[in-house]
Design a protein around this motif. Structure first.
Motif, PDB file in Angstrom:
ATOM      1  N   ALA A  13     -83.335 -24.936   4.701  1.00 25.85           N
ATOM      2  CA  ALA A  13     -82.683 -26.197   5.077  1.00 25.85           C
ATOM      3  C   ALA A  13     -83.179 -27.289   4.140  1.00 25.85           C
ATOM      4  O   ALA A  13     -83.958 -28.165   4.526  1.00 25.85           O
ATOM      5  CB  ALA A  13     -82.949 -26.521   6.542  1.00 25.85           C
ATOM      6  N   MET A  16     -78.747 -29.103   0.847  1.00 24.28           N
ATOM      7  CA  MET A  16     -77.441 -28.763   1.400  1.00 24.28           C
ATOM      8  C   MET A  16     -77.553 -28.281   2.847  1.00 24.28           C
ATOM      9  O   MET A  16     -76.867 -28.792   3.726  1.00 24.28           O
ATOM     10  CB  MET A  16     -76.752 -27.718   0.509  1.00 24.28           C
ATOM     11  CG  MET A  16     -75.333 -27.449   0.877  1.00 24.28           C
ATOM     12  SD  MET A  16     -74.328 -28.925   1.226  1.00 24.28           S
ATOM     13  CE  MET A  16     -74.100 -29.610  -0.401  1.00 24.28           C
ATOM     14  N   THR A  38     -85.522 -22.953   8.909  1.00 24.62           N
ATOM     15  CA  THR A  38     -86.718 -22.487   8.202  1.00 24.62           C
ATOM     16  C   THR A  38     -86.755 -23.090   6.803  1.00 24.62           C
ATOM     17  O   THR A  38     -85.724 -23.314   6.175  1.00 24.62           O
ATOM     18  CB  THR A  38     -86.752 -20.949   8.066  1.00 24.62           C
ATOM     19  OG1 THR A  38     -85.694 -20.528   7.199  1.00 24.62           O
ATOM     20  CG2 THR A  38     -86.634 -20.253   9.404  1.00 24.62           C
ATOM     21  N   ARG A  40     -89.870 -23.070   3.308  1.00 23.08           N
ATOM     22  CA  ARG A  40     -91.121 -22.443   2.889  1.00 23.08           C
ATOM     23  C   ARG A  40     -92.322 -23.311   3.272  1.00 23.08           C
ATOM     24  O   ARG A  40     -93.267 -22.854   3.894  1.00 23.08           O
ATOM     25  CB  ARG A  40     -91.073 -22.228   1.368  1.00 23.08           C
ATOM     26  CG  ARG A  40     -91.745 -20.994   0.857  1.00 23.08           C
ATOM     27  CD  ARG A  40     -91.392 -20.769  -0.616  1.00 23.08           C
ATOM     28  NE  ARG A  40     -91.175 -22.027  -1.309  1.00 23.08           N
ATOM     29  CZ  ARG A  40     -92.135 -22.794  -1.824  1.00 23.08           C
ATOM     30  NH1 ARG A  40     -93.387 -22.415  -1.772  1.00 23.08           N
ATOM     31  NH2 ARG A  40     -91.824 -23.932  -2.427  1.00 23.08           N
ATOM     32  N   PRO A 129     -69.680 -26.261   0.083  1.00 22.00           N
ATOM     33  CA  PRO A 129     -69.613 -27.685   0.443  1.00 22.00           C
ATOM     34  C   PRO A 129     -69.931 -28.557  -0.771  1.00 22.00           C
ATOM     35  O   PRO A 129     -70.228 -28.037  -1.841  1.00 22.00           O
ATOM     36  CB  PRO A 129     -70.723 -27.818   1.498  1.00 22.00           C
ATOM     37  CG  PRO A 129     -71.637 -26.652   1.301  1.00 22.00           C
ATOM     38  CD  PRO A 129     -70.988 -25.672   0.367  1.00 22.00           C
TER      39      PRO A 129
END
Ligand code: NAP
Length: 279
Positions: A13, A16, A38, A40, A129
Motif C-alpha cells: 500500500a 497507488m 501490508t 515492508r 489506475p
C-alpha cells in the motif's frame, strides 16, 4: 448490488495502493470484514495505522503478514512493484480463499503471470489506475481474466469507482490505455509547464504565470465537466472568427499536435512491450 465491499487486503500500500485505500476509507463505504494493508517497513505501515477500519501490517514486524492478510480477504489488491509480483504470488497462493478476487495494479504484469503463480482458476482482474486516484479523480482501466465472473468485475468496478471513473477493456488494450490515461497526467503537466514558460516569456512573474496557467487548466476542465459539451465545441466558443485565439490555434495546429500525440503514445506502448519482455 448492495453498496458494500467484501473484506479487502492491500498487499503493498504505497503511492497507488495507498491512494485506493484512502479513497475507500474516505468514501465511508461498508467493507464487510474490514481492511488489511501490508508494507515492508514500519514507517510505511504506521502512516496508515490511524485510518478507521484499517489494520496496517509492517512485514518487518510480522513476516507472515501477506499470507495472513490474503487469507482473510474477499478482494486481494496486489500493489507491489511489478518485479516483485511473481514472488508475492508464490507466497500468497496457498493462503488465498477459493472465492477470492485478486486485483493487480502492477503495470505490465499479465494475467498469464497471475495464472502461473495462482493457478488458472484464480479470479484475477488487472487494473490500470492513474495518480489522480489520490484526489478521487482517477481513470482506471479494468481487464478481467477468464476465471473472473461478471459479478467479480462489477464488484471491482465499484471499488475503483470510489476513486474515479472506470473503463472496461480487453487485456490486449490495457497497455494502450496506460499510454493514454496512465501516462496522461504527465502530458497535462508538461502542457502546463510549457504554457507557464510562455507566460514568463511575456514578462509575468513566476507566481502570476503559474496562477494564470494552472487556473486556466483547472477552469477549462471544470467547464468541460460541468457543460457536458464536446471539447471542440467549447474551443469554438473561445475562438471568434478572425480573432486572436484563432491565430494561436492555427499555429498549434500547424505543429501537428495530432501526430505528436500519436507518436508519443506509440513510444509509450513500445516501451511497455519492452518492459513486458524484461528489457
Ligand atoms: N504510481 C503510479 O502512477 C502507478 C500507476 C498505475 C500502476 N502503478 C503500479 O502500482 C504498483 C506500486 O507502485 P507505487 O508507485 O505505488 O510504488 P510504491 O509507492 O513503492 O508502493 C509499493 C509498496 O509496496 C510495499 N512493499 C514492498 N515489498 C512488499 C512486499 N513483499 N509485500 C507487501 N508490500 C511490499 C512498499 O513498502 P516499503 O516502502 O515499506 O518497502 C511500498 O509501500 C506498481 O506495480 C505500479 O506498476 C502505479
Amino acid at each position: 448490488m448492495a453498496d458494500s465491499l467484501p473484506s479487502l487486503a492491500f498487499l503493498g500500500a504505497g503511492s497507488m495502493g495507498g491512494a485506493i485505500l484512502q479513497g475507500v476509507v474516505a468514501s465511508g463505504i461498508d467493507v464487510d470484514g474490514g481492511i488489511v494493508a501490508t508494507n515492508r517497513t514500519k514507517e510505511k505501515a504506521s502512516a496508515l495505522a490511524g485510518l478507521e477500519g484499517v489494520t496496517s501490517i509492517a512485514l518487518e514486524e510480522q513476516p507472515a503478514g501477506n499470507t495472513d492478510a490474503a487469507a482473510s480477504a474477499g478482494i486481494v489488491i496486489v500493489g507491489v512493484k511489478p518485479a516483485m509480483v511473481p514472488d508475492l504470488l508464490r507466497e500468497i497462493a496457498p493462503a488465498l480463499r477459493p472465492d477470492a478476487i485478486v486485483v493487480s495494479v502492477a503495470a505490465g504484469v499479465t494475467l498469464a503471470t497471475f495464472a502461473d503463480g495462482l493457478g488458472s482458476d484464480a479470479r484475477v482482474i488487472r487494473a490500470m489506475p492513474n495518480t489522480p486516484a489520490t484526489v478521487g479523480k482517477a481513470v482506471t482501466g479494468l481487464a478481467a481474466g477468464g476465471a473472473a465472473s461478471a459479478d467479480d468485475l462489477a464488484v471491482v468496478r465499484r471499488l475503483f469507482e470510489l476513486v474515479g471513473a472506470v473503463v472496461e477493456v480487453p487485456e490486449e488494450q490495457i497497455d494502450a490505455l496506460g499510454t493514454i490515461s496512465g501516462s496522461g497526467p504527465a502530458y497535462v503537466f508538461l502542457l502546463i509547464e510549457e504554457l507557464t514558460k510562455a507566460a514568463t516569456g511575456k514578462g509575468f512573474n513566476e507566481q502570476d504565470a503559474r496562477l494564470m496557467v494552472e487556473q486556466t487548466f483547472i477552469g477549462a476542465t471544470a467547464l468541460l465537466a460541468a457543460s457536458g459539451e464536446d471539447p471542440a465545441e467549447l474551443r469554438r466558443r473561445v475562438t471568434s472568427p478572425k480573432g486572436t485565439t484563432e491565430r494561436a490555434i492555427a499555429v498549434l495546429q500547424d505543429a501537428h499536435l495530432d501526430r505528436v500525440f500519436a507518436e508519443a503514445t506509440d513510444a509509450a506502448l513500445a516501451r511497455s512491450r519492452e518492459l513486458a519482455s524484461g528489457a
